[in-house]
Write a protein that holds these residues in place. Structure first.
Motif, PDB file in Angstrom:
ATOM      1  N   VAL A  81       0.847  -1.200   0.000  1.00  0.00           N
ATOM      2  CA  VAL A  81       0.000   0.000   0.000  1.00  0.00           C
ATOM      3  C   VAL A  81       0.881   1.248   0.000  1.00  0.00           C
ATOM      4  N   GLY A  82       1.962   1.195   0.786  1.00  0.00           N
ATOM      5  CA  GLY A  82       2.897   2.317   0.847  1.00  0.00           C
ATOM      6  C   GLY A  82       3.569   2.570  -0.485  1.00  0.00           C
ATOM      7  N   PHE A  83       3.938   1.509  -1.192  1.00  0.00           N
ATOM      8  CA  PHE A  83       4.571   1.661  -2.505  1.00  0.00           C
ATOM      9  C   PHE A  83       3.590   2.261  -3.510  1.00  0.00           C
ATOM     10  N   ARG A  84       2.357   1.790  -3.481  1.00  0.00           N
ATOM     11  CA  ARG A  84       1.346   2.333  -4.394  1.00  0.00           C
ATOM     12  C   ARG A  84       1.126   3.824  -4.103  1.00  0.00           C
ATOM     13  N   THR A  89       1.695   9.735  -5.280  1.00  0.00           N
ATOM     14  CA  THR A  89       1.755  11.034  -4.592  1.00  0.00           C
ATOM     15  C   THR A  89       3.119  11.699  -4.589  1.00  0.00           C
ATOM     16  N   ARG A  90       4.150  11.027  -5.105  1.00  0.00           N
ATOM     17  CA  ARG A  90       5.476  11.660  -5.059  1.00  0.00           C
ATOM     18  C   ARG A  90       5.467  12.962  -5.868  1.00  0.00           C
ATOM     19  N   VAL A  91       6.277  13.894  -5.447  1.00  0.00           N
ATOM     20  CA  VAL A  91       6.247  15.236  -6.042  1.00  0.00           C
ATOM     21  C   VAL A  91       6.682  15.211  -7.502  1.00  0.00           C
ATOM     22  N   GLU A  92       7.757  14.494  -7.790  1.00  0.00           N
ATOM     23  CA  GLU A  92       8.269  14.441  -9.161  1.00  0.00           C
ATOM     24  C   GLU A  92       7.859  13.130  -9.826  1.00  0.00           C
ATOM     25  N   GLY A  93       7.389  13.238 -11.054  1.00  0.00           N
ATOM     26  CA  GLY A  93       7.076  12.041 -11.822  1.00  0.00           C
ATOM     27  C   GLY A  93       5.882  11.264 -11.302  1.00  0.00           C
ATOM     28  N   THR A  94       4.849  11.973 -10.868  1.00  0.00           N
ATOM     29  CA  THR A  94       3.640  11.303 -10.405  1.00  0.00           C
ATOM     30  C   THR A  94       3.045  10.468 -11.540  1.00  0.00           C
ATOM     31  N   ASN A  95       2.636   9.256 -11.205  1.00  0.00           N
ATOM     32  CA  ASN A  95       2.142   8.331 -12.214  1.00  0.00           C
ATOM     33  C   ASN A  95       0.622   8.387 -12.337  1.00  0.00           C
ATOM     34  N   LYS A  97      -3.144   6.592 -13.113  1.00  0.00           N
ATOM     35  CA  LYS A  97      -3.728   5.337 -12.631  1.00  0.00           C
ATOM     36  C   LYS A  97      -3.340   4.172 -13.521  1.00  0.00           C
ATOM     37  N   ILE A  98      -3.310   4.409 -14.821  1.00  0.00           N
ATOM     38  CA  ILE A  98      -2.958   3.338 -15.763  1.00  0.00           C
ATOM     39  C   ILE A  98      -1.512   2.903 -15.542  1.00  0.00           C
ATOM     40  N   THR A  99      -0.597   3.862 -15.345  1.00  0.00           N
ATOM     41  CA  THR A  99       0.817   3.537 -15.127  1.00  0.00           C
ATOM     42  C   THR A  99       1.003   2.769 -13.826  1.00  0.00           C
ATOM     43  N   VAL A 100       0.332   3.206 -12.773  1.00  0.00           N
ATOM     44  CA  VAL A 100       0.421   2.499 -11.490  1.00  0.00           C
ATOM     45  C   VAL A 100      -0.093   1.074 -11.642  1.00  0.00           C
ATOM     46  N   SER A 101      -1.207   0.918 -12.332  1.00  0.00           N
ATOM     47  CA  SER A 101      -1.777  -0.412 -12.554  1.00  0.00           C
ATOM     48  C   SER A 101      -0.796  -1.306 -13.298  1.00  0.00           C
ATOM     49  N   ARG A 102      -0.118  -0.728 -14.311  1.00  0.00           N
ATOM     50  CA  ARG A 102       0.853  -1.516 -15.072  1.00  0.00           C
ATOM     51  C   ARG A 102       2.045  -1.918 -14.218  1.00  0.00           C
ATOM     52  N   LYS A 103       2.529  -0.992 -13.384  1.00  0.00           N
ATOM     53  CA  LYS A 103       3.669  -1.297 -12.521  1.00  0.00           C
ATOM     54  C   LYS A 103       3.323  -2.389 -11.509  1.00  0.00           C
ATOM     55  N   MET A 104       2.121  -2.336 -10.970  1.00  0.00           N
ATOM     56  CA  MET A 104       1.689  -3.372 -10.033  1.00  0.00           C
ATOM     57  C   MET A 104       1.538  -4.716 -10.739  1.00  0.00           C
ATOM     58  N   SER A 105       1.086  -4.681 -11.977  1.00  0.00           N
ATOM     59  CA  SER A 105       0.975  -5.920 -12.765  1.00  0.00           C
ATOM     60  C   SER A 105       2.346  -6.533 -13.029  1.00  0.00           C
ATOM     61  N   SER A 106       3.348  -5.681 -13.260  1.00  0.00           N
ATOM     62  CA  SER A 106       4.723  -6.163 -13.452  1.00  0.00           C
ATOM     63  C   SER A 106       5.197  -6.918 -12.211  1.00  0.00           C
ATOM     64  N   LEU A 107       4.903  -6.353 -11.046  1.00  0.00           N
ATOM     65  CA  LEU A 107       5.287  -7.006  -9.794  1.00  0.00           C
ATOM     66  C   LEU A 107       4.533  -8.315  -9.597  1.00  0.00           C
ATOM     67  N   ARG A 108       3.258  -8.313  -9.912  1.00  0.00           N
ATOM     68  CA  ARG A 108       2.473  -9.539  -9.783  1.00  0.00           C
ATOM     69  C   ARG A 108       3.039 -10.657 -10.657  1.00  0.00           C
ATOM     70  N   SER A 109       3.461 -10.309 -11.869  1.00  0.00           N
ATOM     71  CA  SER A 109       4.034 -11.313 -12.781  1.00  0.00           C
ATOM     72  C   SER A 109       5.296 -11.926 -12.188  1.00  0.00           C
ATOM     73  N   LEU A 110       6.161 -11.080 -11.623  1.00  0.00           N
ATOM     74  CA  LEU A 110       7.400 -11.565 -11.021  1.00  0.00           C
ATOM     75  C   LEU A 110       7.101 -12.453  -9.813  1.00  0.00           C
ATOM     76  N   PHE A 111       6.245 -11.990  -8.919  1.00  0.00           N
ATOM     77  CA  PHE A 111       5.931 -12.745  -7.700  1.00  0.00           C
ATOM     78  C   PHE A 111       5.228 -14.071  -8.032  1.00  0.00           C
ATOM     79  N   HIS A 112       4.377 -14.050  -9.051  1.00  0.00           N
ATOM     80  CA  HIS A 112       3.702 -15.286  -9.470  1.00  0.00           C
ATOM     81  C   HIS A 112       4.718 -16.300  -9.980  1.00  0.00           C
ATOM     82  N   TYR A 113       5.647 -15.842 -10.791  1.00  0.00           N
ATOM     83  CA  TYR A 113       6.693 -16.726 -11.309  1.00  0.00           C
ATOM     84  C   TYR A 113       7.498 -17.334 -10.165  1.00  0.00           C
ATOM     85  N   LEU A 114       7.902 -16.498  -9.214  1.00  0.00           N
ATOM     86  CA  LEU A 114       8.764 -16.961  -8.113  1.00  0.00           C
ATOM     87  C   LEU A 114       8.033 -17.924  -7.171  1.00  0.00           C
ATOM     88  N   SER A 115       6.721 -17.760  -7.044  1.00  0.00           N
ATOM     89  CA  SER A 115       5.976 -18.594  -6.085  1.00  0.00           C
ATOM     90  C   SER A 115       5.279 -19.797  -6.718  1.00  0.00           C
TER      91      SER A 115
END
Length: 362
Positions: A81-84, A89-95, A97-115
């Motif tokens: 939740v903190g990463f999202r 909300t970061r001052v520079e380079g705020t993402n 909703k679509i970009t955040v969703s894509r970044k979270m999907s990237s993480l899900r793909s990695l974690f799914h592969y590893l588990s």
């Protein structure tokens, strides 16, 4: 391998070595199925995530390459939740909703592969606990929503021809007091108009335009052969038709391509540039084409217009005369769901489009 893929594969190879060993293993696993461009985005997403983990004290690693499986395994939901929150909300380079969703999907793909897929020497999963399995990622960009965002930001009807004409003549008149801008325009106006015309009359992606070679062009039959996104067969090029309007611009540009840009015979690229300080023309880059369209669009009075919106402009115009299935094939979409955007943009239902197509063929 086409030009853009080769460039992205080189960048991928350079950056993946700075990732943990298990990420390198994941990238190797995905290479046969995903393009280097997509995997490069994955790496960028993991760089952001691992750097954040270290900055927050959630990993004691001194570099991203030293982040461990245990670091990932012991993450709590509050950390995700903190990463999202950091991404939005970061001052520079705020993402977006679509970009955040894509970044979270990237993480899900990695974690799914590893588990679920990767195993250690004792046949146990590399990751015993997958925190990302708890994260729900909602589909953000529905066709109707995408269409709503695009409305008013595309070229419509007469504007398609007007924009090409503006690149050829109008822009020069607007910058006549700027000697440097005027010189650049005189040098490149035929080429630039040709690129815009080709996209507005075929719907090519910018990466497809960059990769075009002279031999890919069949002017007599109004066909261009391109490596299409999602097609992993590197030996096959898809024939894409362009409308009659582009022929004049292509003829004019081809007549000056070699002399105007001092293009050597070994250079096979269709669209070339003569960079400052260099003596020979070479293939235009993706970034150069994107910047070129934005430059003209601002002066034309369409500041939201980008090279990708030229493709949307073509697709909307094309869809008015054709059914959704023909539009899907022309654009190289994987499914008609993506093409539905143009049904919403034109307020024309799919059934109406299909009926019109049937009437024209009877």
């Amino acid at each position: 391998m086409n030009i853009q893929k080769a460039i992205d594969r080189k960048k991928l190879d350079e950056r993946v070595v700075h990732m943990p060993w298990f990420v390198q293993q994941f990238i190797d696993y995905k290479l046969p199925d995903l393009s280097p461009s997509t995997l490069l985005e994955y790496i960028r997403d993991y760089e952001t995530f691992f750097s954040w983990l270290r900055a927050e004290g959630l990993s004691s690693a001194e570099s991203n390459a030293q982040v461990t499986l245990l670091d990932l395994e012991t993450l709590r939901m509050e950390s995700i939740v903190g990463f999202r929150l950091h991404l939005t909300t970061r001052v520079e380079g705020t993402n977006s909703k679509i970009t955040v969703s894509r970044k979270m999907s990237s993480l899900r793909s990695l974690f799914h592969y590893l588990s679920q897929i990767a195993e250690d020497e004792d046949f146990y999963p590399l990751l015993k606990r997958n925190i990302m399995a708890k994260v729900e990622i909602k589909r953000i960009h529905k066709p109707k929503d995408t269409a709503a965002k695009l409305k008013g930001k595309l070229l419509e009807e007469e504007e398609l021809l007007e924009f090409i004409g503006y690149i050829r003549e109008g822009y020069g008149a607007d910058v006549h007091n700027n000697k440097q801008a005027l010189y650049a325009h005189e040098l490149n106006k035929e080429r630039d108009a040709c690129i815009a015309s080709l996209i507005l009359n075929s719907g090519l992606r910018v990466s497809e335009v960059v990769n075009l070679n002279i031999d890919d062009l069949d002017l007599a039959n109004k066909i261009i052969y391109v490596f299409r996104k999602g097609n992993n067969d590197e030996s096959f090029k898809t024939p894409v038709y362009f409308r009659e309007q582009s022929k004049d611009e292509l003829f004019e540009y081809l007549e000056l391509r070699q002399t105007r840009y001092n293009t050597p015979k070994r250079e096979k690229a269709l669209f070339v540039a003569l960079p400052n300080g260099q003596k020979e023309g070479k293939r235009m880059t993706k970034r150069a084409i994107q910047a070129m369209i934005i430059k003209y669009a601002k002066r034309f009075g369409k500041p939201y217009l980008t090279v990708h919106k030229l493709r949307h402009s073509f697709a909307t115009d094309y869809y008015l005369q054709n059914d959704i299935y023909k539009t899907k094939e022309q654009l190289g979409h994987a499914s008609t769901e993506t093409t539905e955007v143009y049904a919403h943009l034109t307020d024309k239902t799919m059934s109406e489009a299909i009926e019109r197509r049937a009437d024209s063929e009877s």
